[in-house]
Design an enzyme around this catalytic site. Structure first.
Site, PDB file in Angstrom:
ATOM      1  N   ASP A   1       2.362   1.474   3.292  1.00  0.00           N
ATOM      2  CA  ASP A   1       3.330   0.437   3.685  1.00  0.00           C
ATOM      3  C   ASP A   1       4.709   0.918   3.210  1.00  0.00           C
ATOM      4  O   ASP A   1       5.725   0.707   3.882  1.00  0.00           O
ATOM      5  CB  ASP A   1       3.059  -0.905   2.981  1.00  0.00           C
ATOM      6  CG  ASP A   1       1.752  -1.549   3.414  1.00  0.00           C
ATOM      7  OD1 ASP A   1       1.459  -1.519   4.626  1.00  0.00           O
ATOM      8  OD2 ASP A   1       1.041  -2.091   2.550  1.00  0.00           O
TER       9      ASP A   1
ATOM     10  N   HIS B   1       0.883  -1.149   0.000  1.00  0.00           N
ATOM     11  CA  HIS B   1       0.000   0.000   0.000  1.00  0.00           C
ATOM     12  C   HIS B   1       0.933   1.213   0.000  1.00  0.00           C
ATOM     13  O   HIS B   1       2.095   1.102   0.418  1.00  0.00           O
ATOM     14  CB  HIS B   1      -0.872   0.039   1.263  1.00  0.00           C
ATOM     15  CG  HIS B   1      -1.889  -1.071   1.321  1.00  0.00           C
ATOM     16  ND1 HIS B   1      -1.783  -2.104   2.208  1.00  0.00           N
ATOM     17  CD2 HIS B   1      -3.012  -1.287   0.598  1.00  0.00           C
ATOM     18  CE1 HIS B   1      -2.821  -2.929   2.036  1.00  0.00           C
ATOM     19  NE2 HIS B   1      -3.572  -2.462   1.064  1.00  0.00           N
TER      20      HIS B   1
END
Ligand code: GLO
Ligand code: MG
Length: 346
Positions: free
Chosen positions: A54, A51
């Protein structure tokens, strides 16, 4: 049969999770990103999914320069480890700005936030040398149908995708449909819906999809058919293999955990359509059971990969000629048993 390409495998940092559910707190301590990356390599995986947050934690609190700097640091880490970033996905469902949806929010400020964040996600992908953006449209739907308008929501989603396509001429977008959860109903619940959006955008050939096993099952559909439908259109750019026990919350069980035959059929369609030959990864969007202890925190990933590879072998050793004979004779009773015997082994 021509030799098949080897498969490349990936998972995301969120797939090593802590076991929290709506009824109870975490059951395992969180692990740092570097530990997860180390495990990914150790287990023989080739790529990591991300993501945007992330890749750059706490992204909304950081300046564009800081975001770029941290993305570059991550790229170096991946290069050093000999790993690639398979996808980057804007996480548009956590922020207070997206409570009522992201691209389809009724609030124009929220829609702007979602698009800006998606464009920044494209920038991060470019830094990570990744050309695939995944859109899991978590909150693009309604809790009650009267609150939004389907046609207008569709137009908003197309507008958002168009801006991403414009932002980077190389980026491709894979829509990951899911019929429900967190919403009551989503606007793009199936692969048919996701692929029907592509021709509405300004560069249809750069808009495809990702099939997740559990999401197809939640839609009451066969995951192998969803995959083959997408591959027939040249549009299956990633998969999230996992498993799901019927119509309930999204379980993300290990691949093959619930229905081995359905898993066999997914691997079968991937094999016969040469999935992976254009660089597509086999990704597992799986989670540990809540009861899992920390010392087994990555077993679901190793197990899913091993089940996949065992099933590749099962697909390749399936007696297609014998199956064809039974099909020609309309002897599906025997075909059924033949599949069962093959899966049971000697
Ligand atoms: C949840 C989704 C989610 C996505 C991920 C990548 O149901 O499967 O895990 O795959 O956010 O976009
Ligand atoms: Mg998924």
């Amino acid at each position: 049969m021509a030799t098949k390409p080897d498969y490349r495998f990936s998972f995301g940092p969120w797939n090593i999770s802590e076991g929290a559910d709506p009824y109870g707190p975490p059951t395992r301590p969180p692990q740092p990103f570097d530990w997860k990356l180390g495990k990914l390599k150790e287990l023989g995986f080739d790529a990591m999914m991300f993501h945007d947050d992330d890749a750059v934690p706490d992204i909304d609190a950081k300046s564009p320069e800081q975001v770029r700097k941290e993305a570059k640091e991550l790229r170096k880490k991946l290069d050093d480890a000999g790993l690639i970033a398979e996808i980057v996905a804007p996480r548009l469902w956590f922020s207070p700005m997206t409570i009522d949806g992201a691209y389809t929010s009724n609030d124009p400020k929220a829609r702007r936030y979602a698009i800006d964040r998606s464009l920044q996600c494209v920038d991060i992908a470019r830094i990570l040398k990744c050309d695939l953006i995944v859109l899991w449209l978590a909150r693009e739907g309604t809790y009650l149908r009267e609150s939004k308008n389907c046609r207008r929501s569709l137009e908003y989603m197309v507008k958002a995708i168009d801006q991403m396509l414009d932002h980077d001429p190389k980026i491709r977008i894979a829509v990951e449909p899911k019929p429900n959860e967190p919403m009551d109903h989503a606007y793009l619940p199936t692969i048919g819906h996701a692929l029907a959006v592509a021709p509405l955008t300004r560069d249809p050939k750069r808009v495809g999809c990702l099939v997740e096993t559990a999401h197809a099952i939640l839609a009451g559909l066969d995951p192998a058919d969803e995959m083959e439908f997408a591959m027939a259109m040249g549009k299956l750019w990633s998969v999230h293999l996992n498993d799901q026990n019927g119509l309930k919350f999204d379980q993300d069980k290990p691949f093959g955990s619930n229905n081995l035959r359905q898993a066999f059929n997914q691997v079968r369609v991937l094999e016969r359509n040469r999935y992976g030959s254009r660089g597509e990864c086999v990704a597992f969007d799986v989670h540990s059971f809540r009861s899992t202890k920390i010392e087994h925190a990555v077993d679901h990933l190793a197990n899913s990969r091993s089940t996949f590879l065992r099933l590749v072998h099962k697909v390749r050793s399936f007696d297609e000629a014998a199956a064809q004979k039974l099909i020609a004779d309309r002897n599906y009773q025997a075909l059924d048993q033949m599949v069962i015997e093959h899966l049971l082994g000697k």
